[in-house]
Structures are given as C-alpha cells and as structure tokens.
Write a protein that holds these residues in place. Structure first.
Motif, short mmCIF file in Angstrom:
data_model
loop_
_atom_site.label_atom_id
_atom_site.label_comp_id
_atom_site.label_asym_id
_atom_site.label_seq_id
_atom_site.Cartn_x
_atom_site.Cartn_y
_atom_site.Cartn_z
N LEU A 308 18.55 -38.83 -11.55
CA LEU A 308 17.35 -37.99 -11.64
C LEU A 308 16.93 -37.80 -13.10
O LEU A 308 15.74 -37.88 -13.43
CB LEU A 308 17.57 -36.63 -10.98
N ASN A 309 17.90 -37.58 -13.96
CA ASN A 309 17.58 -37.40 -15.39
C ASN A 309 16.96 -38.66 -15.98
O ASN A 309 16.00 -38.58 -16.75
CB ASN A 309 18.82 -36.98 -16.17
N GLU A 310 17.51 -39.83 -15.59
CA GLU A 310 16.94 -41.10 -16.08
C GLU A 310 15.50 -41.27 -15.63
O GLU A 310 14.68 -41.82 -16.34
CB GLU A 310 17.78 -42.28 -15.57
N ASP A 311 15.21 -40.79 -14.43
CA ASP A 311 13.84 -40.89 -13.87
C ASP A 311 12.94 -39.73 -14.30
O ASP A 311 11.82 -39.60 -13.80
CB ASP A 311 13.90 -40.90 -12.33
N ASN A 312 13.45 -38.89 -15.20
CA ASN A 312 12.68 -37.70 -15.64
C ASN A 312 12.27 -36.79 -14.49
O ASN A 312 11.18 -36.22 -14.49
CB ASN A 312 11.44 -38.10 -16.44
N ILE A 313 13.14 -36.65 -13.52
CA ILE A 313 12.88 -35.70 -12.43
C ILE A 313 13.65 -34.42 -12.72
O ILE A 313 14.89 -34.42 -12.77
CB ILE A 313 13.27 -36.32 -11.07
N PRO A 314 12.92 -33.32 -12.95
CA PRO A 314 13.60 -32.08 -13.33
C PRO A 314 14.56 -31.61 -12.23
O PRO A 314 14.28 -31.78 -11.05
CB PRO A 314 12.44 -31.07 -13.48
N ASN A 315 15.68 -31.07 -12.64
CA ASN A 315 16.68 -30.60 -11.68
C ASN A 315 17.50 -29.51 -12.33
O ASN A 315 17.53 -29.41 -13.56
CB ASN A 315 17.58 -31.76 -11.26
N MET A 316 18.13 -28.68 -11.51
CA MET A 316 18.97 -27.60 -12.02
C MET A 316 20.16 -27.45 -11.08
O MET A 316 20.11 -27.88 -9.93
CB MET A 316 18.21 -26.26 -12.02
N VAL A 317 21.21 -26.80 -11.57
CA VAL A 317 22.34 -26.48 -10.71
C VAL A 317 22.44 -24.95 -10.61
O VAL A 317 22.70 -24.27 -11.59
CB VAL A 317 23.66 -27.09 -11.24
N TYR A 318 22.15 -24.43 -9.41
CA TYR A 318 22.31 -22.99 -9.12
C TYR A 318 23.43 -22.83 -8.12
O TYR A 318 23.24 -23.13 -6.97
CB TYR A 318 21.02 -22.39 -8.55
N TYR A 319 24.63 -22.43 -8.54
CA TYR A 319 25.06 -22.14 -9.89
C TYR A 319 26.25 -23.01 -10.20
O TYR A 319 27.02 -23.31 -9.29
CB TYR A 319 25.44 -20.65 -9.99
N PRO A 320 26.45 -23.40 -11.45
CA PRO A 320 27.57 -24.30 -11.75
C PRO A 320 28.94 -23.61 -11.68
O PRO A 320 29.94 -24.28 -11.44
CB PRO A 320 27.27 -24.77 -13.18
N SER A 351 19.56 -28.48 -7.38
CA SER A 351 18.25 -28.04 -6.90
C SER A 351 17.15 -28.95 -7.44
O SER A 351 17.22 -29.44 -8.56
CB SER A 351 17.99 -26.59 -7.33
N LEU A 352 16.14 -29.15 -6.59
CA LEU A 352 15.02 -30.05 -6.89
C LEU A 352 13.76 -29.25 -7.18
O LEU A 352 13.68 -28.07 -6.85
CB LEU A 352 14.77 -30.95 -5.66
N PRO A 353 12.75 -29.89 -7.78
CA PRO A 353 11.50 -29.17 -8.03
C PRO A 353 10.98 -28.50 -6.75
O PRO A 353 10.96 -29.12 -5.69
CB PRO A 353 10.55 -30.27 -8.50
N MET A 354 10.61 -27.24 -6.87
CA MET A 354 10.08 -26.48 -5.72
C MET A 354 9.12 -25.42 -6.24
O MET A 354 9.52 -24.55 -7.01
CB MET A 354 11.22 -25.84 -4.94
N ASN A 359 2.48 -31.40 -5.19
CA ASN A 359 1.67 -32.20 -4.26
C ASN A 359 2.51 -33.27 -3.57
O ASN A 359 3.64 -33.56 -3.99
CB ASN A 359 0.42 -32.78 -4.95
N GLU A 360 1.96 -33.84 -2.50
CA GLU A 360 2.74 -34.77 -1.66
C GLU A 360 3.19 -36.00 -2.43
O GLU A 360 4.31 -36.46 -2.26
CB GLU A 360 1.94 -35.17 -0.42
N ALA A 361 2.31 -36.56 -3.28
CA ALA A 361 2.67 -37.78 -4.01
C ALA A 361 3.86 -37.50 -4.93
O ALA A 361 4.81 -38.29 -5.00
CB ALA A 361 1.47 -38.28 -4.81
N THR A 362 3.82 -36.37 -5.62
CA THR A 362 4.92 -36.02 -6.52
C THR A 362 6.19 -35.79 -5.71
O THR A 362 7.28 -36.25 -6.07
CB THR A 362 4.57 -34.74 -7.33
N GLN A 363 6.04 -35.07 -4.60
CA GLN A 363 7.21 -34.81 -3.77
C GLN A 363 7.80 -36.12 -3.24
O GLN A 363 9.03 -36.30 -3.22
CB GLN A 363 6.86 -33.87 -2.62
N ASP A 364 6.94 -37.05 -2.86
CA ASP A 364 7.43 -38.34 -2.36
C ASP A 364 8.23 -39.08 -3.43
O ASP A 364 9.25 -39.71 -3.14
CB ASP A 364 6.26 -39.22 -1.89
N SER A 365 7.79 -38.99 -4.69
CA SER A 365 8.53 -39.68 -5.75
C SER A 365 9.90 -39.01 -5.97
O SER A 365 10.88 -39.70 -6.25
CB SER A 365 7.71 -39.75 -7.04
N ILE A 366 9.96 -37.71 -5.79
CA ILE A 366 11.25 -37.00 -5.91
C ILE A 366 12.18 -37.44 -4.77
O ILE A 366 13.34 -37.78 -4.99
CB ILE A 366 11.05 -35.47 -5.87
N ILE A 367 11.62 -37.44 -3.56
CA ILE A 367 12.41 -37.82 -2.38
C ILE A 367 12.97 -39.24 -2.54
O ILE A 367 14.15 -39.49 -2.30
CB ILE A 367 11.55 -37.70 -1.10
#
Ligand SMILES: *Cc1c(COP(=O)(O)O)cnc(C)c1O
Length: 378
Positions: A308-320, A351-354, A359-367
């Motif tokens: 995900l980081n390589e693809d520049n898709i923001p992500n977080m860990v709640y909680y490490p 956790s993923l962008p929420m 929008n659907e196109a962005t969400q599809d690229s995340i999926i």
C-alpha cells in the motif's frame, strides 16, 4: 488520495461554512457565543439525550464525567485493552487505577466475560473499589451494551460510553452517545463529527451530572462565574468551533452517515472472501470512524502495508499497541490476564481510507491494491 479527506468536505460545504464562520467574526462572542447553546440543543435532539455539555476536547469530556461522578483514589476503572489512551487517562489523573480487559473476537470491543473476570479479580484482591466500566465504541462500532449493563448492575458499576469514535452510529435503535449512564464524545477533526481544531462533549440524561459538568467546565462556577463552589477546569468549546460543527452536523445527518454505510458495504463486499472483517451486529450501525481489516497474521499485515505504501495508498494501524503494553502502564496490575485477542488484533489489523467523500473510482483503486497485496502477501 487522502486517508480522511477534510478538504473535500470543506469544498462541499464551503458556502455554508464560510458564512457560519463569518457570522461569529461579525458578532464577536468568541467564548460561549450563541452557536454553542444552539449546537448543544441540536446534538441533544439528534442523539435523543437530555443534556449536551460541550467542552474543549474529548479527553476533557471524559475527565468532566469522572469528576462529576467523583471517580478518584481507591477506584478501579475497567477499560478495553484496545482503545486510545484518553479513554482511561483522565481517571488515572484523578488517582483511580486502570484495569484492562480483553476484547471480544468479532468487533474487538470490550469482552463482557473478560470484564467480569477482571471485576471479580479486583473484588478478590480487596484493594480497590470496582467503580466504572468505560465502554469504547471501537472505530465507531457500538460495544455490547446489553451484556455490559447486566454486569454493571450486578457489581454496581457506572457504565460510561466513550463515544469519541461513534458519533452517528446506532445501537439497537438508540444513538451512540445515548448509551450507558452517561457518555463522552470528541470533535477532533478526524472523528465522524469533527471541527477545525479541538472539541468534545459530555452527553447525559442525568440532571445532576449535567449541572456538575456545566460548573466544572468553567472553574467550578456557582451561581455566577466569580462565585466558585468547587475546583474545576477551563474547558469550553470555542464559538467558532460550534459554528463549524453545526454545519457539519447537518451534513452528517443528511448524507454523510449514509455515505459511510455505502462505502463500508462496498469494502465489505470486495473483501469478505479474502480477509477477516470487523462484524457490525445486526440492529447496529457503525459510524465507521475507521474501516479496518485483518490480515491472517503479522507477516501478511506487514506485506500489505508495504505494498500500500509503494502504491501511495494512505493507511494507518489502529492500534499498534494494546493498552497493557504501553510503557506508561508497566507497573499496572493485569490480574493475570493474557489479553490474547487484543494482542492478536493489534498484530494483524490495518485501516484503509474512509470518509464520506471517497468516490467509487478511488475506492476501486484501493480495493484492487489491497486484493493484490493479499495475493502477494500469501
Ligand atoms: C479521540 C479519542 C478520545 C479523545 O478525544 P480528544 O478530543 O482527542 O481528546 C477518547 N477516546 C477515544 C476512543 C478516542 O478515539
């Protein structure tokens, strides 16, 4: 791409938001201006609670409640092992001891059996009075209030809802924030109802608790501001933040919460064959402060994060880190608990962008990226 897109939200609300902010600049009542009282009424009506007492942040809202209930020295406060430190930190400030409880394996909220085990351990030890359980609606998903209420009743505990992440969620026909004896919520910008700075509120049906919180938030004021009757805090919500929140509350009610449900449903449908997801019990609605997924193990989680980081898709860990493992709590008594479920969750979750403007196109690229990462991660 943003993890939580507050700029897109502002763009959608700009006209109304700018005029709400300018109205405050024009009238100049920056502290306890008319927008604060109006917001408190609107929140009470939306949640179906008698009193909303806004304050400076969610941590203070919890502290105001702990002070109003007289929680302090000699008290044990039970809290889930997975949460943000602020759930119990203000009780520790007041001299109470935290008692961590493991979480249940479907929504990772506080486990009723784990809670009862810890309450019994504290009773057996006889050193502290079991006083309150803090039910955190983890990531927006309501805790198991019916089971928790039964335990609270059996052991005469206060049940306090930490609704910092669940504003807009529902539990069996009631709104999150209206559950337990009283609740606290946060308006930190990234929360489901966030302002443009810090903010929070106490939510209660108890007239006495409400009166105490109103006094405590302004230096323990009595009949007037300079006739102080108790030691309190300085914890008010700025008028500007109240104005911002009134605009955002309307958006949340009218479409944002619905959009969060649609986006979560699309994620669920895409992932349910491949990943473990957090269960929202039937009859409940999560406010989806976060959308979390679980990898099969820690190694797979790390591989997914890397991709995900390589693809520049923001992500977080709640909680490490589960609460019992935080450096600040090394000397805390765990009463022999192993926190197996909490520890396992923290090692596998991400956790993923929420947000309502995804929008659907962005969400599809995340999926697509997540599913590829899971495939390569195997
Ligand atoms: C954010 C949060 C808080 C504290 O809210 P602040 O407004 O940041 O002080 C408390 N509990 C939980 C579970 C939170 O997520």
């Amino acid at each position: 791409m943003q993890f939580i897109d507050l700029k897109a939200q502002y763009a959608a609300l700009k006209t109304e938001m700018d005029s709400a902010i300018h109205a405050v600049l024009d009238h100049g009542q920056y502290i306890m201006g008319p927008e604060v009282a109006a917001l408190e009424e609107e929140i009470s009506a939306y949640l179906g609670v008698k009193h909303t007492i806004t304050c400076a942040n969610g941590t203070d809202a919890l502290q105001l409640l702990y002070m109003a209930y007289g929680i302090g020295e000699g008290d044990a406060v039970f809290v889930p092992d997975i949460t943000f430190i602020a759930s119990v930190e203000p009780a520790c400030m007041l001299g109470a001891v935290p008692v961590f409880c493991d979480v249940e394996p479907s929504a990772f909220n506080i486990c009723p059996e784990g809670l009862e085990r810890q309450v019994q351990a504290v009773v057996r030890e006889g050193k502290y009075r079991p006083r309150a359980v803090i039910a955190v609606d983890f990531l927006g998903n309501p805790a198991q209030y019916d089971a928790l209420q039964a335990i609270a009743q059996k052991y005469e505990l206060l049940l306090i809802e930490d609704a910092a992440q669940s504003f807009g969620g529902d539990y069996q026909g009631k709104k999150c924030g209206a559950l337990g004896n009283s609740a606290a919520t946060s308006f930190f910008p990234a929360k489901p109802l966030g302002c443009y700075g810090d903010g929070g509120a106490v939510l209660t049906n108890d007239d006495g608790v409400a009166d105490l919180c109103r006094s405590l938030r302004v230096h323990g004021k009595g009949a007037s501001k300079y006739e102080n009757t108790r030691i309190g805090m300085n914890s008010r919500l700025d008028t500007l933040q109240a104005a911002v929140l009134r605009v955002k509350l309307r958006a949340l009610r009218e479409y944002e919460m619905e959009r969060r449900q649609e986006i979560a449903a699309r994620y669920d449908a895409a992932f349910q064959q491949e990943l473990q997801l957090l269960l929202v019990a039937s009859g409940n609605r999560s406010a989806y402060a976060q959308y979390a997924i679980l990898a099969k193990d820690h190694m797979e989680r790390e591989k997914i994060l890397t991709i995900l980081n390589e693809d520049n898709i923001p992500n977080m860990v709640y909680y490490p880190i589960p609460q019992h493992d935080l450096p600040v709590y090394v000397k805390t008594n765990y009463y022999g608990e192993l926190f197996t479920t909490a520890t396992d969750y923290c090692s596998r979750t991400l956790s993923l962008p929420m947000h309502p403007y995804l929008n659907e196109a962005t969400q599809d690229s995340i999926i697509k990226a997540v599913l590829l990462a899971v495939k390569y991660g195997k």
